[in-house]
Design an enzyme around this catalytic site. Sequence first.
Site, PDB file in Angstrom:
ATOM      1  N   ASP A 434      43.571  36.217  33.365  1.00  0.00           N
ATOM      2  CA  ASP A 434      42.124  36.229  33.309  1.00  0.00           C
ATOM      3  C   ASP A 434      41.796  36.337  31.816  1.00  0.00           C
ATOM      4  O   ASP A 434      42.493  37.023  31.084  1.00  0.00           O
ATOM      5  CB  ASP A 434      41.604  37.450  34.077  1.00  0.00           C
ATOM      6  CG  ASP A 434      40.097  37.501  34.065  1.00  0.00           C
ATOM      7  OD1 ASP A 434      39.482  36.434  34.199  1.00  0.00           O
ATOM      8  OD2 ASP A 434      39.540  38.607  33.911  1.00  0.00           O
ATOM      9  N   ASP A 637      38.693  41.484  39.161  1.00  0.00           N
ATOM     10  CA  ASP A 637      39.502  40.428  39.750  1.00  0.00           C
ATOM     11  C   ASP A 637      40.464  40.947  40.808  1.00  0.00           C
ATOM     12  O   ASP A 637      41.498  40.342  41.065  1.00  0.00           O
ATOM     13  CB  ASP A 637      40.253  39.677  38.644  1.00  0.00           C
ATOM     14  CG  ASP A 637      40.749  40.615  37.586  1.00  0.00           C
ATOM     15  OD1 ASP A 637      40.969  41.793  37.926  1.00  0.00           O
ATOM     16  OD2 ASP A 637      40.914  40.193  36.433  1.00  0.00           O
TER      17      ASP A 637
END
Lengths: 746, 117
Positions: A434, A637
Amino acid sequence: MTPMTQAKKTFSIKGMHCASCVTLLERSLKKVEGVSQATVNLATEKATVTYDPQKVTDQHLAGAVANVGYQALISDEVKHEDEEQRQKEQEMLELRNKVITSLILGGLLLWGSFPGLMESAPLVLKNFWVQLILASPVQFWAGWGFYRATISALKHRTANMDTLVAIGTTVAYGYSLFVTLFPKFVESIGIEPMPYFDTAAIIIGLILLGRLFEARAKAGTSEAIKKLIGLQAKTARVMKNGQELDILISEVVIGDIIRVRPGEKIPVDGIIVSGESFVDESMLTGESIPTEKIVGDRVVGATINKHGSFTFKATKVGQETMLAQIIKLVQEAQGSKAPIQRIADLISSYFVPIVLMLAIATFVIWYDFGPHPVLLFALLNTVAVLIIACPCAMGLATPTAIMVGTGRGAQQGILIKDAQSLEIAHKVNTVIFDKTGTLTKGQPQVTDIIATKHLEENELLTIAASLEQSSEHPLAEAIVKAAHDKKLTLHPVEKFKAIPGHGVEGIINKKHAALGNKRLMAKTKIPLTSVEAALSKLELAGKTAMIVAIQGKVAGLIAVADTVKESAKNGIEALKRLGIEVVMITGDNQRTAASIAKSLGITRVLSEVLPEQKEMEVKKIQAEGKKVAMVGDGINDAPALAAADVGIAMGTGTDVAIEAANITLINKDLRSVASAITLSKKTMNTIKLNLFWAFGYNVVLIPVAMGVLYPFFGILLNPIFASLAMALSSISVVANSLRLKQVDIS
Amino acid sequence: MDKILVTMFGLLGIAFTYWFFLGKKEKERAVSDSVDIVVEGGYSPEVIAIPKGKTTKITFIRKDPNSCLEEVVLGDFKIRKYLPLNQKVTIELTPQQKGEFDYACGMNMYHGKIIVT
């Protein structure tokens, strides 16, 4: 019999308020069976108890205190460790004495009866009755443990290692006893009357020696946990009513203000309220450079204060501290089972009964078809089969490697949730990062200050920061911080106005100043020709550029961007060296994403992905047949981390047990992603080698002990060599696991 | 003659070993709140049934000095505990899944089972 020892313990009691509490508590504590003395002090709110540790546990004491309505603060963890240590040392000492005695007596027996050696032995050692006297203490004192374990296992209709040794040595000893008692009878059936006391004694000696080494080596496998527990501070200096008091760490409560002086260990987790210092956090995070801590910063228990002095407010104590969480996580990982172990489990549950059946078969086959004297061959080969079989090596193969592997990770700030995670990680061939907060710092920073000829860079920044100090925009924060870092003095702003979507303006030192994007400049009709080239260059690099204008003229540009972490580039290179594909996933627009990816050497970028779509993207890559590790912060996430084969979370703050993550990197170092995968690979290699060795050993040597080589090469396995091989086999498995402590995973 | 006898006893011995060790059926003991498991040459009770979603306290008391039994491992629950001799060690389980979960000593030689119902 162990001598009766008395232990003394002092612990704090919560909830005491009057003298009658003292009597009540003392009476209740004395009632506990095994407690010989109990005194309670009201002033210190402490109880001192003298007791028999064989009978009394912490739970008993805590229970007695709870019965009368108070709470005992006994530090279980430390106590438990001490107790374990004490008991293990005692066991080791006993074992050592048994090993020495049995090897000396066994050696004498060997000298007196082994062909080739016995010729030089004094006559007395060759006497069967003397041999019986020498062998009996080994068989029934040193070897008593094998019998006891066998008897209690048989009650449960199970059998183990001890059963095999007990039966094997009893057969050798029993035959020898028979020969000693009835030599004539033995001779009459055509067998030379020779006892095998040496075999029984040496087998017991060698197997116990193997256990001694194994116990020492095994202690090494749990060293990491012991080190972590040892990090715990014992006391804290708490400020109470204007006084500083040293109290036990277990008595610290949330909200206590604690003073930490230079060189001291920070006792619990908290936030600095006064003072500043540098703190060495290497013991927890593996990060070697001390971190600067100022008022408002978080400090973590068990880390070491370097030069400064400060006070902090305790925010997490007891089982909530970061250290306690790490210990819990590592303990859980070490107690978990790797999928690869299932097969070993299955085999070992049938192993000993099968060996027993093979031993009976060996006896029958040698008795029926063997050469003369059949009874002797049958007996010796049966003993060899019983002794050579080593189920322990199979049982130790996986868990010891998992323990050393997870411990090794923890020392470098890599916390692995369980053995399963460690096992899957070695198959990972794609790592998705990410972007924001993982590859980058997640906080925009001023990257470029471009001033026109008439202005100094610092002046430009001062004006921009002065304008932005009243703004709440995230980019404004970055500019004000940059000015603060450079210790610039900001000017007061009059007639401040924020124009949403455009920028801000106001009067500074009687001059009109504006800061904003192209749209603001267009709105106020300020020409941009002089900075056009610089603007597009910054934008191409994925940065957000803002224009500063003074009195209707462009004064310069300030660019803000989310900066990449120092460890990002090296971390990605390390993964590529392992042959792993690296993917970046981000919500940023394609241009910004591509620019950051390029600077890091990432070729595959998934941009403009909304947070809720990340999980889908992970699944898409998995659908390509890839084993995917997802690296993120573990909060935004979490679904993507959970969807990946291995979820890796960068440690955020003091919460180390991130639910969705299989691996948490508390060192926040991106190079650790590759280290974790390497650690997994090395651990799996060790496990496979261990299992191969443990299985191979039994599969090859049990038939040899049965005598399959005899018809072709005349080779038989002497039971003494069988015991040597057995002892070496389990030691070698543990030693192989311990090698993981030394391997390079960086 | 003796060979026939030895063969017969051998075969009987093998059959007995098989029946004795591999043919046993341990009956489970249903437990609701707490249970003491004595560790002595194995675990008794060996098989316990505990309810799903409820916390059950399992107390191990090791009475067997055999070092094989010094640790108990409940791999599915991520628990590995050292059991000091003659001392109670209590663990709390709140299983979220039904099924059969094995537990064993540190060297995986002695086995027990927890059935979650």
